[in-house]
Design a protein around this motif. Structure first.
Motif, PDB file in Angstrom:
ATOM      1  N   ARG A 135       5.923 -34.812 -24.750  1.00 47.93           N
ATOM      2  CA  ARG A 135       5.077 -34.870 -23.578  1.00 47.93           C
ATOM      3  C   ARG A 135       4.542 -36.125 -23.185  1.00 47.93           C
ATOM      4  NH1 ARG A 135      -0.347 -33.678 -23.231  1.00 47.93           N
ATOM      5  NH2 ARG A 135      -0.755 -33.748 -25.212  1.00 47.93           N
ATOM      6  N   VAL A 136       4.473 -36.369 -21.970  1.00 48.34           N
ATOM      7  CA  VAL A 136       3.623 -37.665 -21.479  1.00 48.34           C
ATOM      8  C   VAL A 136       2.198 -37.224 -21.627  1.00 48.34           C
ATOM      9  CG1 VAL A 136       3.316 -39.130 -19.706  1.00 48.34           C
ATOM     10  CG2 VAL A 136       5.444 -38.415 -20.121  1.00 48.34           C
ATOM     11  N   GLN A 137       1.281 -37.927 -22.641  1.00 48.59           N
ATOM     12  CA  GLN A 137       0.124 -37.508 -22.780  1.00 48.59           C
ATOM     13  C   GLN A 137      -0.879 -38.092 -21.906  1.00 48.59           C
ATOM     14  OE1 GLN A 137      -0.402 -36.709 -26.728  1.00 48.59           O
ATOM     15  NE2 GLN A 137       1.618 -36.228 -26.075  1.00 48.59           N
ATOM     16  N   LYS A 138      -0.919 -36.994 -20.894  1.00 50.29           N
ATOM     17  CA  LYS A 138      -1.757 -37.306 -19.466  1.00 50.29           C
ATOM     18  C   LYS A 138      -3.251 -37.718 -19.848  1.00 50.29           C
ATOM     19  CE  LYS A 138      -3.183 -34.871 -15.234  1.00 50.29           C
ATOM     20  NZ  LYS A 138      -3.161 -33.558 -14.747  1.00 50.29           N
ATOM     21  N   GLU A 139      -4.015 -37.213 -21.045  1.00 48.38           N
ATOM     22  CA  GLU A 139      -5.187 -37.437 -21.284  1.00 48.38           C
ATOM     23  C   GLU A 139      -5.488 -38.658 -21.730  1.00 48.38           C
ATOM     24  OE1 GLU A 139      -2.938 -35.595 -22.882  1.00 48.38           O
ATOM     25  OE2 GLU A 139      -3.388 -35.307 -24.953  1.00 48.38           O
ATOM     26  N   ARG A 140      -4.251 -39.678 -22.187  1.00 44.80           N
ATOM     27  CA  ARG A 140      -4.554 -40.879 -22.387  1.00 44.80           C
ATOM     28  C   ARG A 140      -4.622 -42.179 -21.347  1.00 44.80           C
ATOM     29  NH1 ARG A 140      -6.346 -38.831 -27.141  1.00 44.80           N
ATOM     30  NH2 ARG A 140      -4.732 -37.632 -28.473  1.00 44.80           N
ATOM     31  N   PHE A 141      -4.153 -41.657 -20.368  1.00 47.68           N
ATOM     32  CA  PHE A 141      -4.127 -42.699 -19.221  1.00 47.68           C
ATOM     33  C   PHE A 141      -5.508 -42.879 -18.817  1.00 47.68           C
ATOM     34  CE2 PHE A 141       0.039 -41.200 -19.930  1.00 47.68           C
ATOM     35  CZ  PHE A 141       1.182 -41.935 -19.383  1.00 47.68           C
ATOM     36  N   THR A 142      -5.678 -44.234 -18.463  1.00 47.14           N
ATOM     37  CA  THR A 142      -7.008 -44.382 -17.557  1.00 47.14           C
ATOM     38  C   THR A 142      -6.608 -44.659 -16.277  1.00 47.14           C
ATOM     39  OG1 THR A 142      -6.367 -46.799 -18.249  1.00 47.14           O
ATOM     40  CG2 THR A 142      -8.236 -45.974 -19.533  1.00 47.14           C
ATOM     41  N   SER A 187      -2.368 -42.971 -11.505  1.00 49.73           N
ATOM     42  CA  SER A 187      -1.066 -43.451 -10.694  1.00 49.73           C
ATOM     43  C   SER A 187      -0.176 -43.868 -11.917  1.00 49.73           C
ATOM     44  CB  SER A 187      -1.315 -44.417  -9.759  1.00 49.73           C
ATOM     45  OG  SER A 187      -1.882 -45.699 -10.391  1.00 49.73           O
ATOM     46  N   ASP A 188      -0.454 -44.560 -13.117  1.00 45.92           N
ATOM     47  CA  ASP A 188       0.538 -44.888 -14.097  1.00 45.92           C
ATOM     48  C   ASP A 188       1.090 -43.380 -14.512  1.00 45.92           C
ATOM     49  OD1 ASP A 188       0.233 -47.399 -14.095  1.00 45.92           O
ATOM     50  OD2 ASP A 188      -1.320 -47.582 -15.566  1.00 45.92           O
ATOM     51  N   TYR A 189       0.275 -42.528 -14.981  1.00 51.28           N
ATOM     52  CA  TYR A 189       0.588 -41.282 -15.216  1.00 51.28           C
ATOM     53  C   TYR A 189       1.784 -40.606 -14.262  1.00 51.28           C
ATOM     54  CZ  TYR A 189       0.949 -36.331 -16.283  1.00 51.28           C
ATOM     55  OH  TYR A 189       1.421 -34.956 -16.434  1.00 51.28           O
ATOM     56  N   GLU A 190       1.249 -40.409 -13.040  1.00 53.50           N
ATOM     57  CA  GLU A 190       2.218 -40.156 -11.994  1.00 53.50           C
ATOM     58  C   GLU A 190       3.597 -40.574 -12.122  1.00 53.50           C
ATOM     59  OE1 GLU A 190       1.829 -37.375 -10.263  1.00 53.50           O
ATOM     60  OE2 GLU A 190      -0.492 -37.045 -10.853  1.00 53.50           O
ATOM     61  N   SER A 191       3.773 -42.045 -12.359  1.00 54.12           N
ATOM     62  CA  SER A 191       4.926 -42.861 -12.320  1.00 54.12           C
ATOM     63  C   SER A 191       5.911 -42.414 -13.371  1.00 54.12           C
ATOM     64  CB  SER A 191       4.413 -44.181 -12.214  1.00 54.12           C
ATOM     65  OG  SER A 191       4.154 -44.818 -13.396  1.00 54.12           O
TER      66      SER A 191
END
Ligand code: ASP
Length: 325
Positions: free
Chosen positions: A246-253, A256-260
């Motif tokens: 899974r892309v670890q959403k909770e680690r992104f600051t 928009s990086d997560y969305e990409s």
């Protein structure tokens, strides 16, 4: 002279089975091939125990604290189930906002408090190195149930156990790891655990989520092979294991990086049509769209069996650490 505030734990002689007795379980680096084989053997015994009797009383009278500073479904509940099936008791602390942590208590003090009531502490914490830090303060064994983006050793053990059971071996395989290789701690631990076995690693991720340099270097130093690419189609035909994350959403600051990258991969029956007949699809779970539900009925989809293996592996570890395996 100032006394050492961090007492060391009493440890026994160095036989394979006693290598875990009263030890902390902090990293997969602790597991030699012999120790791994031993843990898998005990896990097999635990499986038969559970299938035949439901439970065993090996840890009767023992208490485990399940201290989780981050969300968890499988790791938390399988550790609890493991302890209960071994006849032990559990103090579950899943909502640290209701504990003294919310009053600002340090990890060291929380650990020293809880170990005075219990025999073993299972810890999940958002910071890399937190389990090792806790272990410095504790006299009772600490089990790392995930330290931020660092390691998740018990997950890697159950992953390796699953590979061994599903494919009959853990050597000379081609292992594709797909998704968030940067923040996913499970792929960090699993890669380390699979080193020196003639494995070829195929790391598949968006550039932003590449496997960390530290781990790539460890693979190189071990003399093992790895390649990197962004398109899962490039590797699907050759992998024996497709380990999806899974892309670890909770680690992104930056959201928009997560969305990409969040929808970078989708494992579907169409994709698996290009895979070997003898291979397995694994995922540490939870999945949030990266494996479609219609893959679940494919016999190669091993993720639910993998999840169940976690119970036996965690029973084996608890029993071994408590000296009752
Ligand atoms: N459950 C795994 C972990 O705690 C994987 C994930 O959350 O994506 O690392």
């Amino acid at each position: 002279m100032q006394s050492n505030p961090m007492p060391t734990k009493a440890r026994p002689a160095d036989h394979t089975e006693s290598q875990l007795y009263m030890r902390d379980v902090l990293s997969v680096r602790q597991f030699s091939p012999d120790l791994l084989k031993y843990v898998f053997g005990v896990a097999d015994d635990m499986r038969s125990f559970v299938e035949r009797f439901g439970s065993a009383d090996l840890l009767q009278g023992k208490i485990m604290v399940n201290l989780f500073y981050e969300p968890s479904t499988r790791t938390s509940s399988s550790f609890m189930a493991a302890m209960m099936r071994l006849g032990g008791q559990v103090i579950p602390i899943n909502s640290v906002q209701y504990s003294s942590v919310s009053k600002g208590e340090s990890l060291a003090d929380t650990i020293r408090t809880l170990e005075s009531y219990a025999d073993i502490i299972v810890l999940r914490h958002p910071e890399v190195g937190s389990a090792a830090e806790a272990a410095k303060w504790a006299q009772k064994p600490i089990i790392n149930a995930g330290d931020g983006v660092g390691e998740h050793p018990t997950q890697a053990l159950l992953d390796a156990y699953t590979i061994q059971r599903e494919l009959g071996r853990m050597d000379n395989l081609t292992v594709g790891m797909v998704g968030d290789l940067r923040f996913g701690r499970t792929v960090h631990s699993l890669t380390r655990l699979l080193l020196n076995r003639g494995i070829t690693f195929r790391f598949v991720s968006p550039r932003l989520l590449r496997m960390p340099e530290e781990i790539r270097e460890e693979v190189e130093q071990a003399g093992d092979m790895f390649t990197e690419c962004e398109d899962v189609h490039e590797v699907i035909g050759e992998v024996d294991v497709l380990y999806v994350t899974r892309v670890q959403k909770e680690r992104f600051t930056d959201i928009s990086d997560y969305e990409s990258v969040k929808d970078a991969y989708s494992i579907t029956p169409d994709l698996l049509a290009h895979a070997k007949q003898q291979m397995v699809v694994m995922h540490p779970l939870p999945r949030v769209g990266e494996i479609s539900y219609d893959v679940d009925t494919d016999p190669r989809a091993a993720y639910f069996r993998q999840m169940q293996n976690g119970l036996y592996i965690r029973m084996a570890l608890l029993a071994a650490v408590m000296g009752r395996a």
